[in-house]
Design a protein around this motif. Sequence first.
Motif, PDB file in Angstrom:
ATOM      1  N   PRO A 205       0.830  -1.219   0.000  1.00 39.06           N
ATOM      2  CA  PRO A 205       0.000   0.000   0.000  1.00 39.06           C
ATOM      3  C   PRO A 205       0.861   1.265   0.000  1.00 39.06           C
ATOM      4  N   THR A 206       2.000   1.214   0.689  1.00 38.89           N
ATOM      5  CA  THR A 206       2.879   2.381   0.718  1.00 38.89           C
ATOM      6  C   THR A 206       3.428   2.696  -0.677  1.00 38.89           C
ATOM      7  N   PHE A 207       3.589   1.654  -1.496  1.00 38.95           N
ATOM      8  CA  PHE A 207       4.031   1.893  -2.868  1.00 38.95           C
ATOM      9  C   PHE A 207       2.941   2.587  -3.669  1.00 38.95           C
ATOM     10  N   ILE A 208       1.724   2.095  -3.547  1.00 40.00           N
ATOM     11  CA  ILE A 208       0.627   2.640  -4.354  1.00 40.00           C
ATOM     12  C   ILE A 208       0.459   4.135  -4.086  1.00 40.00           C
ATOM     13  N   THR A 209       0.458   4.498  -2.824  1.00 42.55           N
ATOM     14  CA  THR A 209       0.313   5.932  -2.518  1.00 42.55           C
ATOM     15  C   THR A 209       1.613   6.680  -2.776  1.00 42.55           C
ATOM     16  N   GLY A 210       2.720   6.091  -2.326  1.00 41.77           N
ATOM     17  CA  GLY A 210       4.007   6.772  -2.441  1.00 41.77           C
ATOM     18  C   GLY A 210       4.429   7.038  -3.870  1.00 41.77           C
ATOM     19  N   PHE A 211       4.185   6.074  -4.736  1.00 43.16           N
ATOM     20  CA  PHE A 211       4.610   6.246  -6.120  1.00 43.16           C
ATOM     21  C   PHE A 211       3.847   7.396  -6.780  1.00 43.16           C
ATOM     22  N   GLN A 212       2.554   7.450  -6.534  1.00 41.70           N
ATOM     23  CA  GLN A 212       1.766   8.518  -7.150  1.00 41.70           C
ATOM     24  C   GLN A 212       2.132   9.888  -6.579  1.00 41.70           C
ATOM     25  N   GLU A 213       2.458   9.911  -5.288  1.00 48.15           N
ATOM     26  CA  GLU A 213       2.886  11.178  -4.689  1.00 48.15           C
ATOM     27  C   GLU A 213       4.202  11.660  -5.284  1.00 48.15           C
ATOM     28  N   MET A 214       5.148  10.724  -5.428  1.00 49.09           N
ATOM     29  CA  MET A 214       6.452  11.115  -5.972  1.00 49.09           C
ATOM     30  C   MET A 214       6.328  11.534  -7.433  1.00 49.09           C
ATOM     31  N   THR A 215       5.441  10.871  -8.164  1.00 48.08           N
ATOM     32  CA  THR A 215       5.212  11.249  -9.554  1.00 48.08           C
ATOM     33  C   THR A 215       4.677  12.678  -9.635  1.00 48.08           C
ATOM     34  N   THR A 216       3.719  12.981  -8.786  1.00 51.34           N
ATOM     35  CA  THR A 216       3.162  14.337  -8.755  1.00 51.34           C
ATOM     36  C   THR A 216       4.238  15.351  -8.400  1.00 51.34           C
ATOM     37  N   ALA A 217       5.047  15.002  -7.392  1.00 48.26           N
ATOM     38  CA  ALA A 217       6.124  15.902  -6.973  1.00 48.26           C
ATOM     39  C   ALA A 217       7.118  16.129  -8.109  1.00 48.26           C
ATOM     40  N   LEU A 218       7.390  15.079  -8.858  1.00 46.76           N
ATOM     41  CA  LEU A 218       8.353  15.201  -9.964  1.00 46.76           C
ATOM     42  C   LEU A 218       7.847  16.128 -11.057  1.00 46.76           C
ATOM     43  N   LEU A 219       6.580  15.991 -11.401  1.00 43.96           N
ATOM     44  CA  LEU A 219       6.077  16.656 -12.603  1.00 43.96           C
ATOM     45  C   LEU A 219       5.567  18.070 -12.367  1.00 43.96           C
ATOM     46  N   LYS A 220       5.401  18.449 -11.105  1.00 42.43           N
ATOM     47  CA  LYS A 220       4.972  19.820 -10.870  1.00 42.43           C
ATOM     48  C   LYS A 220       6.199  20.699 -10.603  1.00 42.43           C
ATOM     49  N   ALA A 221       6.103  21.966 -10.987  1.00 47.19           N
ATOM     50  CA  ALA A 221       7.213  22.889 -10.768  1.00 47.19           C
ATOM     51  C   ALA A 221       7.436  23.053  -9.267  1.00 47.19           C
ATOM     52  N   ASP A 222       8.698  22.998  -8.853  1.00 48.67           N
ATOM     53  CA  ASP A 222       8.987  23.160  -7.434  1.00 48.67           C
ATOM     54  C   ASP A 222      10.241  23.997  -7.232  1.00 48.67           C
ATOM     55  N   ASP A 223      10.673  24.069  -5.980  1.00 49.55           N
ATOM     56  CA  ASP A 223      11.789  24.949  -5.616  1.00 49.55           C
ATOM     57  C   ASP A 223      13.078  24.629  -6.345  1.00 49.55           C
ATOM     58  N   GLN A 224      13.215  23.358  -6.684  1.00 46.04           N
ATOM     59  CA  GLN A 224      14.497  22.946  -7.236  1.00 46.04           C
ATOM     60  C   GLN A 224      14.729  23.432  -8.661  1.00 46.04           C
ATOM     61  N   CYS A 225      13.643  23.811  -9.351  1.00 39.98           N
ATOM     62  CA  CYS A 225      13.780  24.012 -10.788  1.00 39.98           C
ATOM     63  C   CYS A 225      14.677  25.206 -11.106  1.00 39.98           C
ATOM     64  N   LEU A 226      15.229  25.150 -12.303  1.00 40.10           N
ATOM     65  CA  LEU A 226      16.268  26.082 -12.738  1.00 40.10           C
ATOM     66  C   LEU A 226      15.832  27.537 -12.748  1.00 40.10           C
ATOM     67  N   CYS A 227      14.555  27.797 -12.894  1.00 42.64           N
ATOM     68  CA  CYS A 227      14.121  29.181 -13.076  1.00 42.64           C
ATOM     69  C   CYS A 227      14.456  30.037 -11.865  1.00 42.64           C
ATOM     70  N   HIS A 228      14.778  29.396 -10.737  1.00 42.60           N
ATOM     71  CA  HIS A 228      15.157  30.162  -9.549  1.00 42.60           C
ATOM     72  C   HIS A 228      16.650  30.421  -9.481  1.00 42.60           C
ATOM     73  N   GLU A 229      17.383  29.908 -10.452  1.00 38.17           N
ATOM     74  CA  GLU A 229      18.832  30.063 -10.426  1.00 38.17           C
ATOM     75  C   GLU A 229      19.290  30.991 -11.544  1.00 38.17           C
ATOM     76  N   ALA A 230      20.510  31.481 -11.396  1.00 37.84           N
ATOM     77  CA  ALA A 230      21.072  32.356 -12.422  1.00 37.84           C
ATOM     78  C   ALA A 230      21.362  31.555 -13.686  1.00 37.84           C
TER      79      ALA A 230
END
Lengths: 109, 109
Positions: free
Chosen positions: B74-99
């Motif tokens: 069950p942890t995979f089913i929820t965890g995998f979808q959460e990580m997928t969402t985290a990967l595909l949405k823009a977040d703090d890590q993305c390049l646009c915040h860097e020079a």
Amino acid sequence: MDYHAYSLMLKAMAEPNRLKIIDLLSCGTLCACDILEHFEFSQPTLSHHMKVLQNAGIVSAKKEGKWQHYTLEPTFITGFQEMTTALLKADDQCLCHEAKSCDCSSTTL
Amino acid sequence: MDYHAYSLMLKAMAEPNRLKIIDLLSCGTLCACDILEHFEFSQPTLSHHMKVLQNAGIVSAKKEGKWQHYTLEPTFITGFQEMTTALLKADDQCLCHEAKSCDCSSTTL
DNA sequence: TCAACATATAGATATGTATCTATGTACAAC
DNA sequence: GTTGTACATAGATACATATCTATATGTTGA
């Protein structure tokens, strides 16, 4: 369930460096040189990874002068999550709708 | 973003036969012999695939007498979808915040 | 035209892995 | 205990792929 297209995406995503590339592109379009800055490997290696991502339908490329601009395919973003949901939820294909031949199901769990 | 755990899951899922195994298990627990029925490959090959799925945290195994029962985590089913969402949405890590150092961003798109 | 730059391609190498056969281990029934 | 069944492990092989160096292609600017 189209295993082939989904498996192609998963295989392309399964390489940690490519996973990072996808994460970088999740914010927006980037050119190859910007992506390369975040890695230790050589330029031909990046070229290889970008081709794998394109072949999987994850990334599209658009040449502007000298630069190659890479963008995450919107169809990938939606399609991948849809296929993931389809995979993980119980559906018509699952074994419970078929006859069992193995004795293990007759034992008390 | 924990690339390692996510990449381990993706790598395990990227093999078409294992993808089919996950689809079969999405309905519920199955023993090895029931899974094997759906494939052409040999029993040791299935054993190998199941170990890969377990090492990735996708499947758990429980031995009942002679039989090995496999279940989707069950942890995979929820965890995998959460990580997928985290990967595909823009977040703090993305390049646009860097020079930017590459000239390509100064050209008109 | 020539030089510098961004990216792609070619070819080689090293590593990973999916598969097999053969064999081992654990359990059940007699 | 012996035999049959379910599954795991060992070792070998064939194929895929991530990486490199060297080189080619295409674009820009002097």
